[in-house]
Design a protein around this motif. Structure first.
Motif, PDB file in Angstrom:
ATOM      1  N   LYS A   1     -13.058   1.039  10.953  1.00 34.99           N
ATOM      2  CA  LYS A   1     -12.102  -0.074  10.991  1.00 34.99           C
ATOM      3  C   LYS A   1     -10.649   0.364  10.909  1.00 34.99           C
TER       4      LYS A   1
ATOM      5  N   GLY B   1       2.543   2.173   6.680  1.00 36.51           N
ATOM      6  CA  GLY B   1       2.460   3.605   6.385  1.00 36.51           C
ATOM      7  C   GLY B   1       1.380   4.312   7.189  1.00 36.51           C
TER       8      GLY B   1
ATOM      9  N   GLU C   1       2.919   5.126  10.319  1.00 36.31           N
ATOM     10  CA  GLU C   1       3.943   6.140  10.041  1.00 36.31           C
ATOM     11  C   GLU C   1       3.331   7.520   9.815  1.00 36.31           C
TER      12      GLU C   1
ATOM     13  N   GLU D   1       5.713  -4.506   7.844  1.00 30.98           N
ATOM     14  CA  GLU D   1       6.364  -4.576   6.531  1.00 30.98           C
ATOM     15  C   GLU D   1       7.234  -5.807   6.367  1.00 30.98           C
TER      16      GLU D   1
ATOM     17  N   GLY E   1       9.131   2.306   5.372  1.00 29.65           N
ATOM     18  CA  GLY E   1       9.742   3.208   4.392  1.00 29.65           C
ATOM     19  C   GLY E   1       9.348   4.661   4.572  1.00 29.65           C
TER      20      GLY E   1
HETATM   21  N1  CAA Z   1      -2.882  -1.949   0.589  1.00 30.97           N
HETATM   22  C1  CAA Z   1      -3.862  -2.221  -0.300  1.00 30.97           C
HETATM   23  N2  CAA Z   1      -5.045  -2.755   0.038  1.00 30.97           N
HETATM   24  C2  CAA Z   1      -5.245  -3.053   1.331  1.00 30.97           C
HETATM   25  C3  CAA Z   1      -4.274  -2.798   2.321  1.00 30.97           C
HETATM   26  C4  CAA Z   1      -3.047  -2.213   1.905  1.00 30.97           C
HETATM   27  N3  CAA Z   1      -2.071  -1.907   2.770  1.00 30.97           N
HETATM   28  N4  CAA Z   1      -4.759  -3.211   3.519  1.00 30.97           N
HETATM   29  C5  CAA Z   1      -6.002  -3.698   3.286  1.00 30.97           C
HETATM   30  N5  CAA Z   1      -6.297  -3.597   1.960  1.00 30.97           N
HETATM   31  C6  CAA Z   1      -7.522  -4.010   1.289  1.00 30.97           C
HETATM   32  C7  CAA Z   1      -7.610  -5.529   1.157  1.00 30.97           C
HETATM   33  O1  CAA Z   1      -6.862  -5.976   0.054  1.00 30.97           O
HETATM   34  C8  CAA Z   1      -9.089  -5.729   1.002  1.00 30.97           C
HETATM   35  O2  CAA Z   1      -9.445  -5.391  -0.311  1.00 30.97           O
HETATM   36  P1  CAA Z   1     -10.387  -6.408  -1.174  1.00 30.97           P
HETATM   37  O3  CAA Z   1     -11.691  -6.412  -0.429  1.00 30.97           O
HETATM   38  O4  CAA Z   1     -10.452  -5.760  -2.518  1.00 30.97           O
HETATM   39  O5  CAA Z   1      -9.723  -7.737  -1.141  1.00 30.97           O
HETATM   40  C9  CAA Z   1      -9.696  -4.642   1.908  1.00 30.97           C
HETATM   41  O6  CAA Z   1      -8.654  -3.681   2.086  1.00 30.97           O
HETATM   42  C10 CAA Z   1     -10.092  -5.184   3.253  1.00 30.97           C
HETATM   43  O7  CAA Z   1      -8.957  -5.818   3.839  1.00 30.97           O
HETATM   44  P2  CAA Z   1      -8.999  -7.308   4.441  1.00 30.97           P
HETATM   45  O8  CAA Z   1      -9.996  -8.132   3.730  1.00 30.97           O
HETATM   46  O9  CAA Z   1      -7.589  -7.807   4.466  1.00 30.97           O
HETATM   47  O10 CAA Z   1      -9.496  -7.005   5.921  1.00 30.97           O
HETATM   48  P3  CAA Z   1      -9.240  -7.874   7.219  1.00 30.97           P
HETATM   49  O11 CAA Z   1     -10.156  -7.347   8.255  1.00 30.97           O
HETATM   50  O12 CAA Z   1      -9.319  -9.333   6.912  1.00 30.97           O
HETATM   51  O13 CAA Z   1      -7.722  -7.568   7.634  1.00 30.97           O
HETATM   52  C11 CAA Z   1      -5.822  -6.130   8.024  1.00 30.97           C
HETATM   53  C12 CAA Z   1      -7.372  -6.283   8.045  1.00 30.97           C
HETATM   54  C13 CAA Z   1      -5.217  -6.992   9.123  1.00 30.97           C
HETATM   55  C14 CAA Z   1      -5.513  -4.668   8.285  1.00 30.97           C
HETATM   56  C15 CAA Z   1      -5.285  -6.578   6.664  1.00 30.97           C
HETATM   57  O14 CAA Z   1      -6.006  -5.896   5.642  1.00 30.97           O
HETATM   58  C16 CAA Z   1      -3.831  -6.315   6.437  1.00 30.97           C
HETATM   59  O15 CAA Z   1      -2.984  -7.002   6.978  1.00 30.97           O
HETATM   60  N6  CAA Z   1      -3.483  -5.265   5.601  1.00 30.97           N
HETATM   61  C17 CAA Z   1      -2.131  -4.982   5.221  1.00 30.97           C
HETATM   62  C18 CAA Z   1      -1.351  -4.368   6.346  1.00 30.97           C
HETATM   63  C19 CAA Z   1       0.080  -4.102   5.914  1.00 30.97           C
HETATM   64  O16 CAA Z   1       0.816  -5.020   5.608  1.00 30.97           O
HETATM   65  N7  CAA Z   1       0.486  -2.822   5.886  1.00 30.97           N
HETATM   66  C20 CAA Z   1       1.804  -2.428   5.499  1.00 30.97           C
HETATM   67  C21 CAA Z   1       1.832  -2.095   4.035  1.00 30.97           C
HETATM   68  S1  CAA Z   1       3.480  -1.790   3.415  1.00 30.97           S
HETATM   69  C22 CAA Z   1       3.857  -0.237   3.963  1.00 30.97           C
HETATM   70  O17 CAA Z   1       3.056   0.460   4.537  1.00 30.97           O
HETATM   71  C23 CAA Z   1       5.241   0.220   3.649  1.00 30.97           C
HETATM   72  C24 CAA Z   1       5.674   1.450   4.328  1.00 30.97           C
HETATM   73  O18 CAA Z   1       6.404   1.449   5.285  1.00 30.97           O
HETATM   74  C25 CAA Z   1       5.235   2.738   3.845  1.00 30.97           C
END
Ligand code: CAA
Length: 260
Positions: free
Chosen positions: A60, A111, A114, A134, A142
């Motif tokens: 995934k 990230g 990135e 983000e 970041g």
């Molecule tokens: N951090 C922590 N946990 C995360 C995560 C993340 N970035 N992405 C997914 N997870 C976790 C979820 O919380 C979930 O955990 P639980 O089962 O304990 O609730 C598990 O992974 C499965 O995720 P989903 O249930 O959300 O899965 P989905 O298939 O419904 O969605 C997804 C998939 C679209 C990738 C969605 O998980 C999502 O949008 N994730 C976040 C993406 C994001 O915003 N990334 C940027 C982070 S900030 C960053 O990276 C800053 C930088 O520049 C360095």
């Protein structure tokens, strides 16, 4: 050595590193960073290891971003005080002179995108999806997204990705120049290992130098870059591997490299 959040296997001269937090879509917490820094330092220090591949566990996600749960309650001032995210570039990217490939097997978001862009090139599964979402969290990239993505795909697509937070599929990523090849998910790791083995079989000094030269193109003027390129060519021309490489071509046989 066993790590908490990654798996490391040596396959001949290639090190395969797998981010292994599938239950969190391989989100990048500080333990992942510490483990990757250690594993890449071991790879870099081992003369028998010539190229690395970084992928994510499961079908995934490569990595769904920095770990949002780790950042959610972190006091604001700590991000600045700790220069949060700085070690990704200073201790991983800059400390790794040897080539490495990102094999992106699903979501590469924030990230995750990135880190993929920190690699020397990206091979993507046909299921891969890239994004810098983000902005939806009230922040901005970041770990290099605004800079490396813009250099890779240009302003129009980078602005679109960063401002709308939308994802790019593998085909769009290949068209835009973000990834070098797209392969079926089932073949991804095998294809990435094949590419890494081809690099590992090259003269090692020339591999280091080619990586350094392409990276220099992002940091310098054309004139300075061309001068740097000529000087590196001239230095390589004095190596034993150059003498062997050219002799092997003339004699129609495979070269045998000494790394000097
Ligand atoms: N951090 C922590 N946990 C995360 C995560 C993340 N970035 N992405 C997914 N997870 C976790 C979820 O919380 C979930 O955990 P639980 O089962 O304990 O609730 C598990 O992974 C499965 O995720 P989903 O249930 O959300 O899965 P989905 O298939 O419904 O969605 C997804 C998939 C679209 C990738 C969605 O998980 C999502 O949008 N994730 C976040 C993406 C994001 O915003 N990334 C940027 C982070 S900030 C960053 O990276 C800053 C930088 O520049 C360095």
């Amino acid at each position: 050595m066993d790590y908490e959040t990654i798996l490391v296997e040596q396959k001949g001269a290639v090190t395969l590193v797998t981010i292994n937090r599938p239950q969190a879509l391989n989100a990048l917490n500080s333990q992942v960073l510490a483990d990757l820094i250690h594993a890449f330092a071991v790879f870099e220090a081992d003369p028998a290891q010539r190229c690395a591949v970084l992928t994510g566990s499961g079908d995934k996600a490569f990595a769904a971003g920095a770990d949002i749960k780790e950042m959610a309650d972190k006091p604001g001032a700590d991000f600045y005080a700790q220069d949060f995210f700085a070690d990704w570039t200073s201790k991983l990217v800059k400390a790794t002179r040897k080539p490495w490939i990102a094999a992106v097997n699903g979501f590469a978001l924030g990230g995750g995108c990135e880190v993929a862009m920190m690699a020397d090139f990206i091979i993507a599964a046909d299921t891969a999806r890239f994004g810098q979402p983000e902005i939806k969290l009230g922040v901005a990239p970041g770990m290099g997204g605004s800079q490396r993505l813009t250099r890779a795909v240009g302003k129009a697509k980078a602005m679109d990705m960063c401002l709308t937070g939308r994802m790019m599929d593998a085909a769009e990523a290949e068209r835009g120049g973000l990834v070098s090849r797209v392969v079926p998910l089932a073949d991804l790791v095998a294809e990435a290992l094949k590419a890494a083995e081809a690099i590992a079989a090259m003269p090692p000094l020339a591999a280091l130098a080619n990586k350094e030269l392409v990276n220099a193109a992002f940091e310098t003027t054309l004139d300075q870059g061309l001068l740097h390129e000529r000087r590196v060519f001239q230095i390589l021309a004095a190596t034993a591997d150059k003498a062997e490489g050219m002799a092997a071509f003339v004699e129609k046989r495979a070269g045998v490299w000494q790394g000097r």
